[in-house]
Scaffold this active site. Structure first.
Site, PDB file in Angstrom:
ATOM      1  N   HIS A  45       0.815  -1.206   0.000  1.00  0.00           N
ATOM      2  CA  HIS A  45       0.000   0.000   0.000  1.00  0.00           C
ATOM      3  C   HIS A  45       0.855   1.266   0.000  1.00  0.00           C
ATOM      4  O   HIS A  45       0.559   2.229  -0.691  1.00  0.00           O
ATOM      5  CB  HIS A  45      -0.910  -0.036   1.231  1.00  0.00           C
ATOM      6  N   TYR A  48       4.299   0.604  -3.096  1.00  0.00           N
ATOM      7  CA  TYR A  48       4.063   0.257  -4.507  1.00  0.00           C
ATOM      8  C   TYR A  48       5.139  -0.697  -5.031  1.00  0.00           C
ATOM      9  O   TYR A  48       5.585  -0.594  -6.165  1.00  0.00           O
ATOM     10  CB  TYR A  48       4.040   1.527  -5.383  1.00  0.00           C
ATOM     11  N   GLU A  89      -8.237   7.730  -4.448  1.00  0.00           N
ATOM     12  CA  GLU A  89      -7.643   6.742  -3.552  1.00  0.00           C
ATOM     13  C   GLU A  89      -8.675   5.698  -3.171  1.00  0.00           C
ATOM     14  O   GLU A  89      -9.864   5.989  -3.116  1.00  0.00           O
ATOM     15  CB  GLU A  89      -7.096   7.425  -2.305  1.00  0.00           C
ATOM     16  N   SER A  90      -8.202   4.495  -2.912  1.00  0.00           N
ATOM     17  CA  SER A  90      -9.125   3.402  -2.597  1.00  0.00           C
ATOM     18  C   SER A  90      -9.252   3.217  -1.097  1.00  0.00           C
ATOM     19  O   SER A  90      -8.320   3.517  -0.343  1.00  0.00           O
ATOM     20  CB  SER A  90      -8.608   2.109  -3.222  1.00  0.00           C
ATOM     21  N   HIS A  91     -10.384   2.730  -0.666  1.00  0.00           N
ATOM     22  CA  HIS A  91     -10.542   2.249   0.703  1.00  0.00           C
ATOM     23  C   HIS A  91     -11.343   0.952   0.658  1.00  0.00           C
ATOM     24  O   HIS A  91     -12.374   0.808   1.306  1.00  0.00           O
ATOM     25  CB  HIS A  91     -11.218   3.312   1.580  1.00  0.00           C
ATOM     26  N   ARG A 112      -7.958  14.992   3.094  1.00  0.00           N
ATOM     27  CA  ARG A 112      -6.737  15.496   3.751  1.00  0.00           C
ATOM     28  C   ARG A 112      -5.582  15.590   2.764  1.00  0.00           C
ATOM     29  O   ARG A 112      -4.781  16.506   2.824  1.00  0.00           O
ATOM     30  CB  ARG A 112      -6.357  14.606   4.939  1.00  0.00           C
ATOM     31  N   SER A 313      -5.285   6.512  13.444  1.00  0.00           N
ATOM     32  CA  SER A 313      -6.362   7.402  13.874  1.00  0.00           C
ATOM     33  C   SER A 313      -6.503   8.517  12.853  1.00  0.00           C
ATOM     34  O   SER A 313      -5.505   8.998  12.303  1.00  0.00           O
ATOM     35  CB  SER A 313      -6.038   8.006  15.245  1.00  0.00           C
ATOM     36  N   GLN A 314      -7.735   8.920  12.615  1.00  0.00           N
ATOM     37  CA  GLN A 314      -8.028   9.860  11.535  1.00  0.00           C
ATOM     38  C   GLN A 314      -7.866  11.314  11.989  1.00  0.00           C
ATOM     39  O   GLN A 314      -7.722  11.600  13.176  1.00  0.00           O
ATOM     40  CB  GLN A 314      -9.466   9.637  11.061  1.00  0.00           C
ATOM     41  N   ASN A 530      -3.335   5.745  -7.083  1.00  0.00           N
ATOM     42  CA  ASN A 530      -3.295   4.780  -6.003  1.00  0.00           C
ATOM     43  C   ASN A 530      -3.324   3.379  -6.625  1.00  0.00           C
ATOM     44  O   ASN A 530      -3.921   3.176  -7.672  1.00  0.00           O
ATOM     45  CB  ASN A 530      -4.531   5.030  -5.126  1.00  0.00           C
TER      46      ASN A 530
END
Lengths: 738, 223
Positions: A45, A48, A89-91, A112, A313-314, A530
């Site tokens: 992640h 790469y 971006e992936s989640h 962010r 943590s976000q 990503n």
């Protein structure tokens, strides 16, 4: 110091070779904290490591590009001193484990990335992939995931105050155990407001701002770099919890703090949290960073250095301020009620030094950690292709029924149920929102608007990763062109299975090569993106699912839109009827939904012709000759025509003249075609001629019904309103099955 | 005329309201920070949409305790014009400046859409530019916009002509299709739809501007 065992190494998803490399870098064995730090930075992640050597094939430069890949987001110049930053971006993995929070924090993370560069986010889009809602086995779970993901995106984006202006949503059994949630965000700033994640200036203070650090999300990055197994569900505590209100405060505070001029560099804490932000900022600036964890605001007691360094943590940011001007920064964060704490300083030795109450707990050279992860040239063969080349023979049971069935199918039905949950209008810039070919957002008081589109097609890419990916780029550019915009730059999200399998690696390689070729040809360099690998559950890979997001520039004005606006207008097909054969028909929605099989190859693409069609369509729309314009995509001509009718309830009488069999004629998905309605047919024909593009008049708009015939044979006559209702109600109906 | 646009932490339609009254309407406006206990020399107050203080509790339940709301209450008591839009409406009912409550939409989902409102009274400083029965195209965007009140209160609102707007097609289950209400003094309006999003020719509708032009006319009359 605890001894590092082979078990410990493999549980950190590091190989034996990688471990030896770590020992060489350190000149000794790592301790547990250091092992954890390496494991996240060297995860797929963050590093790469499987894709990097192929990603280098992508074009990354043009006259518009101010910042290419490698920073938090790419930046392009849009004129008048303005610039935009954007990225996707992936989640995926978190959204499967905990759909609501997984998707919500996916939105938070990409936002962010944008505002850490100094840009105010002005638009979000989402590319979503789920298993079918009516799947006999996984249907109930898929419905729960859809509900959770959509409300998670809505929760975060709406509260943060960024409009979610578009996206796409596709269903396929290959996503049953592995949904995809790719979030695109775009932000706006002036050229002189750009900030980078660089820890420059020895002695400058390193400041932690935002939410407190908890135990959530530890090992999120390495979780996202492994296949799903039965145990994965136990990883739920790994998923972070989002607080969009905190993020909104962080946005306002960061932008305000940046205006003080006291900030040297800034980076968000996303994947791999404090670890990633400290070592990357140091590495980019060629400096070191020394921090003491006792200063890090903590949500829980008794956290170890390992946990603090790896927490995800976000809503946290790391910034470097100019020495002596800390108070200016603190004052801004105090105003917004946020924690801002000096946790360390920039050093000149290139080392990431982590202390805990003065005692050194980790000491790692920045550059090898951040930028010298092992790179792999993973072997690849021919792409995995679970589909035959030849399809079954089939005959339509009735074109009218086929069209109805397609319009009520998962991929083609109205997605209103989804996008009505998103505030797509906040900031009052959305000229064209969800449900259109491209979203359009104006930049107030400049006369400039940005068009954007997200596209993917896993089925095409499964049949041919290279051709499929080229088609995706072409379609995305076409979506912008029919909005009247000039495509200028792209971002990509490469969603694939396990790269350690040569036939999956081959999908990735061919897809990247196809993307490189198409992006070069359409002059849309990739400015960032990503890679999400290991999208497999119990050994079943997803379809190769590259997603591209492309942005285009245009003058601000009332958009033409998809919908037929008035009766008695000429309906023209710019690019012509196109062609198709049995093999090229196998990847269509018709094949998948009506015939129930997928085979053959994706539609044939002639990029040179495509580019001319796009230029012609762009000119027709931006000059105001077209009252409406709609790209023909999945579902082919008939579905595109129905969509043109749905907007305002204006119908059309379509009379075709083709020797293609009716299924091919109406439902083939050949690219390079645009449906236009106009009261200025001559002008359209003239423009088409100048671009050396065929244009066929296929009918006339009229009241209330869509009627289609070919060479005198009537194929369909349908009430627009009734057809629209079944298209509109399909998704809520599928979701309400219990 | 000068509008004061209150900014709470979490307000996110503050700039939209500011833009509508300044750039679209040509009036003056300034932002008022939530911890200020004075409004300055403004002629009218807008409480904008958003998620004040995150709205993790009931929407508007925290905002009512902010220092600025003390000033807004006093301003309203003195007859000043106060318009609460979306979250602003929620804050006004939580603060007791307007009756009733706003609860979760009947469908339990956030809904963002364009819809039609009817003007239920033209006898107010927020609707004097309209005629009763006019249909306005204005969008909504909320998760908790279902207006509820006791029957007695609803009867009273109707008897006193204090319903400002009604939905043509009710999107959220609001009782008696109520989209906006007035206080007894008729100088405080709360509405869930977003007039500031229908104030620019490029946004598809100009109908929302009438709320602000009405306020300008009413303020001019007062002076």
């Amino acid at each position: 110091m605890s001894a590092i065992t082979a078990d410990l190494i493999s549980s950190h998803q590091l190989t034996h070779d990688e471990y030896e490399r770590i020992c060489r870098i350190l000149g000794r064995e790592p301790n547990l904290t250091e092992l954890g730090i390496f494991s996240v930075m060297w995860s797929e992640h963050c590093s790469y490591k499987s894709s990097k050597r192929h990603l280098k094939k992508l074009p990354t430069e043009s006259k518009h590009v101010l910042q290419g890949p490698g920073e938090n987001a790419g930046i392009i110049d849009i004129g008048q001193g303005w610039a935009i930053a954007f990225k996707i971006e992936s989640h995926n993995h978190p959204s499967f484990i905990e759909p609501f929070q997984g998707a919500a924090t996916g939105v938070g993370g990409i936002l962010r990335d944008i505002f850490t560069m100094g840009a105010r986010p002005i638009a979000v889009m989402d590319a979503l992939r789920f298993g079918p809602l009516e799947d006999p086995k996984a249907g109930a779970r898929n419905r729960r995931i859809v509900e959770g993901v959509v409300s998670g995106i809505a929760h975060y984006g709406n509260c943060f105050g960024v409009p979610t202006v578009g996206g796409e949503c596709v269903f396929d059994p290959s996503y049953n155990g592995n949904p995809l949630v790719n979030v695109f965000a775009l932000g706006l700033f002036r050229h002189d407001e750009i900030f980078y994640g660089r820890a420059s200036g020895v002695g400058n203070p390193v400041i932690y701002v935002g939410a407190k650090t908890g135990r959530d999300g530890i090992h999120g990055a390495s979780m996202a770099s492994a296949e799903f197994t039965e145990e994965s569900k136990q990883k739920r505590p790994n998923v972070q919890v989002g607080d969009p209100f905190m993020e909104k405060l962080l946005l306002e505070a960061c932008l305000e703090a940046m205006r003080t001029g006291a900030i040297v560099g800034i980076q968000d804490m996303g994947a791999a949290g404090l670890t990633c932000s400290t070592c990357e900022m140091g590495s980019r600036a060629g400096t070191g960073i020394e921090i003491d964890l006792m200063h890090v605001p903590q949500r829980e007691t008794g956290m170890t250095p390992y946990e603090i360094m790896l927490s995800e943590s976000q809503e946290r940011m790391l910034l470097v301020a100019e020495n002596g001007r800390e108070e200016e920064v603190f004052a801004v964060f105090r105003k917004w009620g946020l924690d801002a704490v000096e946790i360390g300083h920039v050093t000149g030795d290139g080392i990431l030094r982590v202390k805990d109450h003065g005692k050194v707990v980790a000491e790692i050279p920045n550059r090898p950690l951040a930028d010298e992860a092992p790179l792999y040239d993973r072997p690849y063969t021919t792409p995995y292709r679970p589909a035959p080349m030849e399809g079954p023979s089939f005959v339509t049971a009735g074109i009218q029924e086929d069209l109805k069935m397609l319009l009520a199918s998962g991929d083609l039905c109205s997605k209103r149920w989804i996008w009505e949950q998103y505030d797509y209008m906040v900031r009052t810039n959305t000229l064209q929102g969800p449900g259109a070919d491209a979203a359009i957002v104006r930049i107030k008081d400049t006369g400039i608007s940005i068009a954007m589109s997200l596209d993917g097609n896993g089925r095409y890419c499964m049949l041919s990763p290279r051709e499929g990916t080229k088609l995706i780029v072409a379609e995305c550019c076409r979506n912008l062109s029919v909005a009247g915009a000039l495509p200028v730059a792209a971002t990509n999200n490469l969603n694939f299975g396990n790269p350690e399998r040569p036939e999956i690696m081959a999908q990735l390689v061919e897809s990247i090569e196809g993307m490189a070729e198409a992006c070069r040809f359409f002059e849309t360099p990739i400015t960032g993106g990503n890679v999400s690998l290991y999208n497999e559950t119990l050994g079943e890979p997803i379809h190769p699912s590259p997603v591209v997001g492309i942005v285009g520039l245009m003058h601000t004005g009332e958009p033409a839109g998809i919908a037929f606006r008035n009766a008695d207008r000429a309906v023209l097909l710019v690019g012509g009827i196109g062609d198709c054969d049995a093999v090229r028909f196998g990847g269509t929605q018709y094949a998948s939904v009506v015939v129930g099989k997928v085979w053959g190859l994706p539609p044939a693409l002639d990029m040179d012709f495509e580019k001319r069609v796009q230029a012609a369509a762009r000119e027709m729309v931006s000059a105001g000759m077209a009252e409406s314009a709609h790209d023909i995509g999945q579902g082919g001509l008939a579905v595109a025509l129905a969509e043109c009718c749905f907007g305002l309830g204006v119908g059309a009488e379509i009379t075709l003249d083709s020797e293609l069999r009716p299924e091919y004629l109406l439902f083939h998905e050949g690219p390079s075609r645009v449906v236009i309605s106009t009261n200025n047919e001559e002008a359209i024909v003239e423009v088409a001629k100048r671009h050396n593009v065929p244009v066929v008049r296929i009918g006339t708009t009229w009241e209330k019904t869509l009627s289609i015939s070919n060479r005198g044979v009537r194929l369909a006559t349908m009430e627009v309103e009734a057809l629209r209702e079944s298209w509109e109600n399909a998704l809520p109906a599928k979701l309400s099955v219990s | 005329m000068k509008f004061g646009v209150v900014v709470f932490p979490g307000s996110n339609c503050d700039h939209d309201a500011w833009y509508a009254v300044t750039r679209n309407l040509g009036q003056q406006a300034e932002f008022v920070w939530h911890d200020s206990n004075r409004l300055g020399d403004v002629d009218a107050v807008i409480l904008p949409g958003g998620f004040s203080y995150g709205d993790y509790l009931r929407c508007g339940a925290i905002a009512k305790f902010s220092p600025v709301m003390g000033a807004v209450k006093k301003f309203a008591a003195d007859g000043g014009l106060v318009a609460g839009i979306c979250n602003g409406f929620q804050i006004l009912v939580e603060s007791g400046l307007l009756p009733g409550a706003l609860v979760r939409n009947a469908g339990l989902k956030f809904r963002c859409m364009e819809l039609q409102l009817t003007v239920a009274t033209s006898d107010s400083p927020f609707t004097n530019a309209c005629r009763k029965g006019d249909v306005l195209r204005v969008p909504i965007a909320h998760g908790e916009g279902c207006y509820v009140a006791e029957e007695r209160v609803l009867d009273e609102l109707e008897a006193e002509d204090r319903i400002a707007f009604r939905y043509v097609k009710n999107p959220n289950g609001s009782q008696r299709d109520i989209a906006g209400v007035l206080n007894r003094g008729r100088n405080v309006l709360g509405m869930m739809p977003h007039p500031e999003r229908a104030a620019d020719p490029l946004m598809g509708s100009l109908d929302g501007l009438s709320v602000f032009t009405s306020m300008v006319a009413a303020a001019a009359l007062k002076k």
